[in-house]
Structure formats: structure tokens, C-alpha cells
Write a protein that holds these residues in place. Structure first.
Motif, PDB file in Angstrom:
ATOM      1  N   VAL A  16       0.840  -1.195   0.000  1.00  0.00           N
ATOM      2  CA  VAL A  16       0.000   0.000   0.000  1.00  0.00           C
ATOM      3  C   VAL A  16       0.879   1.250   0.000  1.00  0.00           C
ATOM      4  O   VAL A  16       0.611   2.212  -0.720  1.00  0.00           O
ATOM      5  CB  VAL A  16      -0.964  -0.001   1.208  1.00  0.00           C
ATOM      6  N   LYS A  17       1.950   1.222   0.779  1.00  0.00           N
ATOM      7  CA  LYS A  17       2.851   2.362   0.862  1.00  0.00           C
ATOM      8  C   LYS A  17       3.478   2.634  -0.505  1.00  0.00           C
ATOM      9  O   LYS A  17       3.568   3.779  -0.948  1.00  0.00           O
ATOM     10  CB  LYS A  17       3.932   2.098   1.909  1.00  0.00           C
ATOM     11  N   GLU A  18       3.901   1.585  -1.205  1.00  0.00           N
ATOM     12  CA  GLU A  18       4.498   1.742  -2.540  1.00  0.00           C
ATOM     13  C   GLU A  18       3.484   2.328  -3.518  1.00  0.00           C
ATOM     14  O   GLU A  18       3.801   3.217  -4.305  1.00  0.00           O
ATOM     15  CB  GLU A  18       4.980   0.380  -3.047  1.00  0.00           C
ATOM     16  N   SER A  23       1.468   6.989  -6.642  1.00  0.00           N
ATOM     17  CA  SER A  23       0.355   7.884  -6.948  1.00  0.00           C
ATOM     18  C   SER A  23       0.724   9.327  -6.662  1.00  0.00           C
ATOM     19  O   SER A  23       0.412  10.232  -7.435  1.00  0.00           O
ATOM     20  CB  SER A  23      -0.881   7.498  -6.136  1.00  0.00           C
ATOM     21  N   LEU A  24       1.417   9.545  -5.555  1.00  0.00           N
ATOM     22  CA  LEU A  24       1.838  10.891  -5.187  1.00  0.00           C
ATOM     23  C   LEU A  24       2.832  11.427  -6.209  1.00  0.00           C
ATOM     24  O   LEU A  24       2.757  12.580  -6.628  1.00  0.00           O
ATOM     25  CB  LEU A  24       2.448  10.893  -3.781  1.00  0.00           C
ATOM     26  N   GLU A  25       3.756  10.574  -6.641  1.00  0.00           N
ATOM     27  CA  GLU A  25       4.746  10.992  -7.638  1.00  0.00           C
ATOM     28  C   GLU A  25       4.067  11.313  -8.971  1.00  0.00           C
ATOM     29  O   GLU A  25       4.413  12.280  -9.648  1.00  0.00           O
ATOM     30  CB  GLU A  25       5.804   9.897  -7.832  1.00  0.00           C
ATOM     31  N   ALA A  26       3.048  10.540  -9.345  1.00  0.00           N
ATOM     32  CA  ALA A  26       2.318  10.793 -10.583  1.00  0.00           C
ATOM     33  C   ALA A  26       1.612  12.140 -10.514  1.00  0.00           C
ATOM     34  O   ALA A  26       1.581  12.888 -11.490  1.00  0.00           O
ATOM     35  CB  ALA A  26       1.312   9.674 -10.838  1.00  0.00           C
ATOM     36  N   LEU A  27       1.047  12.471  -9.364  1.00  0.00           N
ATOM     37  CA  LEU A  27       0.388  13.764  -9.195  1.00  0.00           C
ATOM     38  C   LEU A  27       1.386  14.913  -9.296  1.00  0.00           C
ATOM     39  O   LEU A  27       1.087  15.964  -9.846  1.00  0.00           O
ATOM     40  CB  LEU A  27      -0.347  13.830  -7.858  1.00  0.00           C
ATOM     41  N   ARG A  28       2.574  14.694  -8.759  1.00  0.00           N
ATOM     42  CA  ARG A  28       3.584  15.758  -8.794  1.00  0.00           C
ATOM     43  C   ARG A  28       4.065  16.035 -10.215  1.00  0.00           C
ATOM     44  O   ARG A  28       4.393  17.161 -10.551  1.00  0.00           O
ATOM     45  CB  ARG A  28       4.773  15.380  -7.914  1.00  0.00           C
ATOM     46  N   THR A  29       4.127  14.995 -11.034  1.00  0.00           N
ATOM     47  CA  THR A  29       4.654  15.165 -12.380  1.00  0.00           C
ATOM     48  C   THR A  29       3.601  15.637 -13.374  1.00  0.00           C
ATOM     49  O   THR A  29       3.943  16.061 -14.472  1.00  0.00           O
ATOM     50  CB  THR A  29       5.262  13.841 -12.894  1.00  0.00           C
ATOM     51  N   GLU A  30       2.321  15.572 -13.015  1.00  0.00           N
ATOM     52  CA  GLU A  30       1.274  16.034 -13.917  1.00  0.00           C
ATOM     53  C   GLU A  30       1.341  17.544 -14.079  1.00  0.00           C
ATOM     54  O   GLU A  30       1.866  18.259 -13.232  1.00  0.00           O
ATOM     55  CB  GLU A  30      -0.118  15.659 -13.381  1.00  0.00           C
TER      56      GLU A  30
END
Length: 103
Positions: A16-18, A23-30
Motif C-alpha cells: 500500500v505504501k508503494e 500515486s503521489l509521484e504521478a500527481l507531482r509530475t502532472e
């Protein structure tokens, strides 16, 4: 008898942590607009200069004839409609209520 290791149930599971980190990294790169640009766009959209509203604009005055309440009518204290006395359901503390509101 083997001793089991104590589990910390508040700790996030590794899978879950991974998933959360990816997901957080994907949001940052959008390409997400910043708050200032969103506010600027909303302010520009609020201006009505040059905006044509649908339909025709008619500059006429609405004339309504007001008819006073008759003796055989009452004002319902709940729905505020003028009703005929035949629709009176209850009078309480100088307030009249129609059948629809008391029904």
C-alpha cells in the motif's frame, strides 16, 4: 510453542505504501495549474463584457394587479398563500393554517 512477532496495525503495509508513493509521484509530475492561474481564469470568466446571453432582451415593465385579501380568505402562516376559508384546517395563536400544511 513459537512466539509470534507483535504486529503494528497502524503501520502502512509495504504494498500500500508503494502504491501511495507512486500515486503521489504521478500527481507531482502532472501538469497541474497553480492556484494563481486558476483564480486568474475564474476572474476573467466572470467578466460579462462582450458576452451575449441567449434569448432576446425585452426592456418591458411587468405590471401586476394586486388584489386585496377578501373577507372569506385567510393567509396560511406556513406556506404564506392566500386561501379560501373552506381550506382552513386550524387557527392557533392568531395563526391560520391550511389543509395542505396541516394534512
Amino acid at each position: 510453542m513459537s512466539k509470534a512477532m507483535a504486529s503494528d496495525y497502524d503501520e502502512v503495509r509495504p504494498d500500500v505504501k508503494e502504491s501511495q508513493e507512486s500515486s503521489l509521484e504521478a500527481l507531482r509530475t502532472e501538469n497541474i495549474p497553480d492556484a494563481r492561474s486558476v483564480v486568474r481564469e475564474l476572474e476573467e470568466a466572470d467578466t460579462v463584457d462582450g458576452v451575449n446571453l441567449p434569448g432576446d432582451y425585452i426592456a418591458e415593465e411587468l405590471i401586476v394587479e394586486v388584489v386585496p385579501q377578501k373577507e372569506d380568505e385567510f393567509l396560511c402562516s406556513s406556506c404564506f398563500l392566500v386561501q379560501h376559508r373552506s381550506q382552513l384546517a386550524q387557527e392557533k395563536d392568531a395563526h391560520a393554517y391550511c389543509i395542505e400544511c396541516e394534512g
